[in-house]
Motif scaffolding. Structure first.
Motif, PDB file in Angstrom:
ATOM      1  N   MET A 263      -2.522  67.048  20.604  1.00  0.00           N
ATOM      2  CA  MET A 263      -3.643  65.972  20.817  1.00  0.00           C
ATOM      3  C   MET A 263      -4.863  67.174  20.983  1.00  0.00           C
ATOM      4  SD  MET A 263      -2.048  64.226  24.746  1.00  0.00           S
ATOM      5  CE  MET A 263      -0.407  63.798  24.394  1.00  0.00           C
ATOM      6  N   THR A 264      -5.103  68.548  21.134  1.00  0.00           N
ATOM      7  CA  THR A 264      -6.566  69.279  20.809  1.00  0.00           C
ATOM      8  C   THR A 264      -7.141  69.019  19.365  1.00  0.00           C
ATOM      9  OG1 THR A 264      -5.475  71.236  20.079  1.00  0.00           O
ATOM     10  CG2 THR A 264      -6.116  70.396  22.481  1.00  0.00           C
ATOM     11  N   VAL A 265      -6.127  67.985  18.266  1.00  0.00           N
ATOM     12  CA  VAL A 265      -6.485  68.364  17.167  1.00  0.00           C
ATOM     13  C   VAL A 265      -7.223  67.138  16.960  1.00  0.00           C
ATOM     14  CG1 VAL A 265      -4.349  69.334  16.075  1.00  0.00           C
ATOM     15  CG2 VAL A 265      -4.651  66.282  16.432  1.00  0.00           C
ATOM     16  N   VAL A 266      -7.275  65.417  17.834  1.00  0.00           N
ATOM     17  CA  VAL A 266      -8.184  64.662  17.369  1.00  0.00           C
ATOM     18  C   VAL A 266      -9.743  64.402  18.647  1.00  0.00           C
ATOM     19  CG1 VAL A 266      -6.230  63.318  17.150  1.00  0.00           C
ATOM     20  CG2 VAL A 266      -7.092  63.401  19.945  1.00  0.00           C
ATOM     21  N   PRO A 267     -10.423  64.374  18.177  1.00  0.00           N
ATOM     22  CA  PRO A 267     -11.750  64.098  18.970  1.00  0.00           C
ATOM     23  C   PRO A 267     -11.425  64.613  20.610  1.00  0.00           C
ATOM     24  CG  PRO A 267     -11.570  63.660  16.697  1.00  0.00           C
ATOM     25  CD  PRO A 267     -10.820  63.493  16.443  1.00  0.00           C
ATOM     26  N   ASN A 268     -12.016  64.823  20.839  1.00  0.00           N
ATOM     27  CA  ASN A 268     -11.890  65.010  22.635  1.00  0.00           C
ATOM     28  C   ASN A 268     -10.652  65.257  23.320  1.00  0.00           C
ATOM     29  OD1 ASN A 268     -15.081  63.980  23.001  1.00  0.00           O
ATOM     30  ND2 ASN A 268     -13.988  62.131  22.678  1.00  0.00           N
ATOM     31  N   GLY A 269      -9.694  65.201  22.312  1.00  0.00           N
ATOM     32  CA  GLY A 269      -8.632  66.147  22.709  1.00  0.00           C
ATOM     33  C   GLY A 269      -8.282  67.302  23.539  1.00  0.00           C
ATOM     34  N   GLU A 270      -9.281  67.930  23.544  1.00  0.00           N
ATOM     35  CA  GLU A 270     -10.087  68.930  24.506  1.00  0.00           C
ATOM     36  C   GLU A 270     -10.444  68.888  25.807  1.00  0.00           C
ATOM     37  OE1 GLU A 270     -13.264  69.056  22.504  1.00  0.00           O
ATOM     38  OE2 GLU A 270     -11.358  69.278  20.950  1.00  0.00           O
ATOM     39  N   ARG A 271     -11.694  67.913  25.806  1.00  0.00           N
ATOM     40  CA  ARG A 271     -11.429  66.760  27.573  1.00  0.00           C
ATOM     41  C   ARG A 271     -10.868  67.364  27.873  1.00  0.00           C
ATOM     42  NH1 ARG A 271     -15.108  61.542  26.141  1.00  0.00           N
ATOM     43  NH2 ARG A 271     -15.981  62.769  28.320  1.00  0.00           N
ATOM     44  N   SER A 272      -9.274  67.173  28.365  1.00  0.00           N
ATOM     45  CA  SER A 272      -8.904  66.568  29.643  1.00  0.00           C
ATOM     46  C   SER A 272      -7.793  68.235  29.710  1.00  0.00           C
ATOM     47  CB  SER A 272      -6.889  65.774  28.657  1.00  0.00           C
ATOM     48  OG  SER A 272      -6.992  66.525  27.489  1.00  0.00           O
ATOM     49  N   MET A 273      -7.152  68.654  30.430  1.00  0.00           N
ATOM     50  CA  MET A 273      -6.716  70.069  30.771  1.00  0.00           C
ATOM     51  C   MET A 273      -4.997  70.519  29.854  1.00  0.00           C
ATOM     52  SD  MET A 273      -8.331  70.941  34.493  1.00  0.00           S
ATOM     53  CE  MET A 273      -6.939  72.589  34.672  1.00  0.00           C
ATOM     54  N   HIS A 274      -5.030  71.404  29.138  1.00  0.00           N
ATOM     55  CA  HIS A 274      -3.419  70.913  28.618  1.00  0.00           C
ATOM     56  C   HIS A 274      -2.095  70.989  30.026  1.00  0.00           C
ATOM     57  CE1 HIS A 274       0.210  73.829  27.482  1.00  0.00           C
ATOM     58  NE2 HIS A 274       0.310  74.119  28.747  1.00  0.00           N
ATOM     59  N   GLY A 275      -2.442  71.390  31.142  1.00  0.00           N
ATOM     60  CA  GLY A 275      -1.254  70.583  32.298  1.00  0.00           C
ATOM     61  C   GLY A 275      -1.229  69.131  31.704  1.00  0.00           C
ATOM     62  N   GLU A 276      -2.972  68.450  31.923  1.00  0.00           N
ATOM     63  CA  GLU A 276      -2.843  66.539  32.583  1.00  0.00           C
ATOM     64  C   GLU A 276      -1.805  66.553  30.674  1.00  0.00           C
ATOM     65  OE1 GLU A 276      -6.759  66.710  34.310  1.00  0.00           O
ATOM     66  OE2 GLU A 276      -7.529  66.848  32.058  1.00  0.00           O
ATOM     67  N   ARG A 277      -2.405  66.740  29.388  1.00  0.00           N
ATOM     68  CA  ARG A 277      -1.963  66.521  28.861  1.00  0.00           C
ATOM     69  C   ARG A 277      -0.497  66.237  28.468  1.00  0.00           C
ATOM     70  NH1 ARG A 277      -6.284  69.634  26.130  1.00  0.00           N
ATOM     71  NH2 ARG A 277      -4.295  71.181  26.062  1.00  0.00           N
ATOM     72  N   VAL A 278       0.541  67.378  29.622  1.00  0.00           N
ATOM     73  CA  VAL A 278       2.162  68.147  29.077  1.00  0.00           C
ATOM     74  C   VAL A 278       2.124  67.743  29.963  1.00  0.00           C
ATOM     75  CG1 VAL A 278       3.452  69.675  29.790  1.00  0.00           C
ATOM     76  CG2 VAL A 278       1.487  69.975  28.457  1.00  0.00           C
ATOM     77  N   GLY A 279       1.962  66.936  31.317  1.00  0.00           N
ATOM     78  CA  GLY A 279       2.048  65.898  32.534  1.00  0.00           C
ATOM     79  C   GLY A 279       2.345  64.306  31.828  1.00  0.00           C
ATOM     80  N   PHE A 280       1.331  63.662  30.610  1.00  0.00           N
ATOM     81  CA  PHE A 280       1.834  62.810  30.432  1.00  0.00           C
ATOM     82  C   PHE A 280       2.558  62.792  29.221  1.00  0.00           C
ATOM     83  CE2 PHE A 280       0.817  59.997  26.848  1.00  0.00           C
ATOM     84  CZ  PHE A 280       0.248  59.202  27.351  1.00  0.00           C
ATOM     85  N   SER A 281       2.956  63.679  28.423  1.00  0.00           N
ATOM     86  CA  SER A 281       3.446  64.098  27.405  1.00  0.00           C
ATOM     87  C   SER A 281       5.095  63.970  27.652  1.00  0.00           C
ATOM     88  CB  SER A 281       3.325  64.913  26.993  1.00  0.00           C
ATOM     89  OG  SER A 281       2.021  64.595  26.031  1.00  0.00           O
ATOM     90  N   THR A 282       5.454  64.940  29.626  1.00  0.00           N
ATOM     91  CA  THR A 282       6.265  64.841  29.730  1.00  0.00           C
ATOM     92  C   THR A 282       7.173  63.063  30.731  1.00  0.00           C
ATOM     93  OG1 THR A 282       5.909  66.791  31.510  1.00  0.00           O
ATOM     94  CG2 THR A 282       8.241  65.088  31.940  1.00  0.00           C
ATOM     95  N   LEU A 283       6.027  62.513  30.346  1.00  0.00           N
ATOM     96  CA  LEU A 283       6.582  61.083  30.509  1.00  0.00           C
ATOM     97  C   LEU A 283       7.314  60.442  28.879  1.00  0.00           C
ATOM     98  CD1 LEU A 283       4.158  59.313  32.727  1.00  0.00           C
ATOM     99  CD2 LEU A 283       6.807  58.983  33.403  1.00  0.00           C
ATOM    100  N   SER A 284       5.851  61.002  28.106  1.00  0.00           N
ATOM    101  CA  SER A 284       6.869  60.634  25.994  1.00  0.00           C
ATOM    102  C   SER A 284       8.264  61.056  26.447  1.00  0.00           C
ATOM    103  CB  SER A 284       5.451  61.271  25.256  1.00  0.00           C
ATOM    104  OG  SER A 284       4.628  60.310  25.818  1.00  0.00           O
ATOM    105  N   LEU A 285       8.706  62.040  27.380  1.00  0.00           N
ATOM    106  CA  LEU A 285       9.381  62.374  26.668  1.00  0.00           C
ATOM    107  C   LEU A 285      10.936  62.301  27.184  1.00  0.00           C
ATOM    108  CD1 LEU A 285      10.433  67.148  26.882  1.00  0.00           C
ATOM    109  CD2 LEU A 285      12.001  65.369  28.303  1.00  0.00           C
ATOM    110  N   LEU A 286      10.603  62.124  28.126  1.00  0.00           N
ATOM    111  CA  LEU A 286      11.585  60.895  28.893  1.00  0.00           C
ATOM    112  C   LEU A 286      12.014  59.901  27.944  1.00  0.00           C
ATOM    113  CD1 LEU A 286      10.471  61.444  32.602  1.00  0.00           C
ATOM    114  CD2 LEU A 286      12.437  62.721  31.501  1.00  0.00           C
ATOM    115  N   ILE A 287      11.080  58.888  27.429  1.00  0.00           N
ATOM    116  CA  ILE A 287      10.885  57.644  26.645  1.00  0.00           C
ATOM    117  C   ILE A 287      11.429  58.269  25.656  1.00  0.00           C
ATOM    118  CG2 ILE A 287       9.737  55.970  25.452  1.00  0.00           C
ATOM    119  CD1 ILE A 287       7.917  55.840  28.189  1.00  0.00           C
ATOM    120  N   ALA A 288      11.574  59.229  25.090  1.00  0.00           N
ATOM    121  CA  ALA A 288      11.866  59.799  23.805  1.00  0.00           C
ATOM    122  C   ALA A 288      13.756  59.835  24.005  1.00  0.00           C
ATOM    123  CB  ALA A 288      11.039  60.967  22.734  1.00  0.00           C
TER     124      ALA A 288
END
Length: 372
Positions: A263-288
């Motif tokens: 997510m850090t490759v897009v504009p504003n991607g770094e505005r969220s914290m590492h753990g915030e992005r990973v927490g969201f993406s944990t839900l993505s893992l469970l779905i995938a």
């Protein structure tokens, strides 16, 4: 081959940071403090109050702020000078990773995290970024920190957002470990030269981490909001820092970190914290990875209760279709994605992200209704 790596010693409790000199003195006599600039102002001279009683010891101080890159590490190295036998890191993940880079020259490393936002304090790796904030390098160190001192009084007085982000990061540990176990993927113990898989101990630590979050996560967030130290807060701080730190290194990362870092490759991607992005993406893992719906909703509810972002909006993102494709491509290129048992193309990864956001909006809506 099974592989295990771990921090040397770990001490946690209220007020312990005031005794850092006594503990650092076990490893040497000339210390370099690498301190977050804001934390330096917040703690004042309390870090150094014991030095008058430690004859023959001395310390230097470098205040750090900004992005951690190879350039900034070299700048700190020049400013600090040579001859230190103990590096003491005081602050968040970026300061800690700078200190690890400096200690790699042969000094002992004492880490004093002032927030529980990531599992960086215990690990034997540094994450480097470009000056624009895009993650671009992982450095594997020969050893983990010698000592980690976690002052829960300091963490209780930090903004709740940091603890919530740490919960998001720690939440991934168990589920990414399952991904690695299913594929037989190597963990991070000396992964630049070796190829070891998780031990029984590593898997047990990862399981204890997620069980602690489900049991005590929401109570710990409430304690942090009230700036109080409770057993629940102590438990979750240990989960965020120690269990998640030892856990991810020993069981490996997977899709959640691949997406979160991408997510850090897009504009504003770094505005969220590492753990915030990973927490969201944990839900993505469970779905995938096609977890049962009840498990996905259980994790989503925990995120909502603990303030972990579950929508693009909460990640401070408004991604275009092109942005989502950039994230998907970067994630699929990540080494950690190879640990996942699912093989997706760019379009399918974009769909997973969109479904995660839709789930999050539904869960947030249900929470808003329930609190009226």
């Amino acid at each position: 081959m099974r592989a295990w790596g771990s921090v040397g010693h770990y001490l946690q409790g209220p007020g312990i940071i005031g005794h850092v000199a006594r503990y650092a003195n076990l490893f040497g006599t000339r210390y370099l403090f690498v301190v977050d600039a804001f934390v330096r102002r917040m703690l004042g001279d309390s870090l150094f109050s014991e030095y008058g009683d430690l004859g023959g010891s001395s310390y230097d101080l470098v205040a750090f702020e900004g992005e951690i890159s190879r350039g900034s590490v070299e700048r700190v190295r020049r400013e600090a000078g040579a001859g230190h036998d103990v590096i003491v890191a005081v602050g968040g993940g970026k300061v800690i990773d700078v200190a690890k880079m400096l200690a790699a020259d042969g000094a002992a490393l004492v880490v004093c995290p002032t927030i529980a936002a990531t599992d960086a304090p215990t690990s034997a790796m540094s994450i480097l970024y470009s000056d624009e904030g895009e993650m671009n390098d992982i450095v594997i160190h020969v050893k983990n920190p010698d000592l980690v001192l976690v002052d829960t009084r300091v963490i209780a007085n930090a903004p709740v957002r940091f603890l919530s982000a740490g919960i998001g990061d720690a939440l991934s540990t168990y589920y990414e470990g399952v991904s690695n176990e299913r594929t037989g993927h190597a963990n991070y113990v000396w992964c630049d030269t070796e190829s070891g898989v998780a031990t029984l101990a590593g898997r047990a630590v990862a399981r204890a981490c997620v069980e602690t979050l489900f049991r005590d996560g929401s109570a710990a967030v409430r304690a942090n909001a009230a700036r109080t130290v409770t057993p629940a807060l102590e438990n979750v701080v240990e989960a965020n820092v120690l269990l998640s730190g030892i856990g991810f290194e020993n069981v490996g990362c997977s899709l959640a970190h691949g997406l979160g870092n991408a997510m850090t490759v897009v504009p504003n991607g770094e505005r969220s914290m590492h753990g915030e992005r990973v927490g969201f993406s944990t839900l993505s893992l469970l779905i995938a990875e096609d977890y049962p719906p009840e498990e996905i909703e259980r994790v989503a509810r925990l995120c909502v209760e603990c303030g972990v972002p579950v929508t693009f909006e909460e990640l401070r993102l408004d991604p275009s279709a092109d942005d989502l494709e950039k994230i998907a491509r970067a994630a699929l290129e990540a080494e950690s994605w190879g640990a996942s048992p699912v093989r997706l193309d760019v379009r399918e990864v974009v769909d997973v992200l969109l479904v995660t956001d839709a789930l999050g909006r539904r869960m947030r809506g249900a929470e808003d209704v329930s609190t009226r």
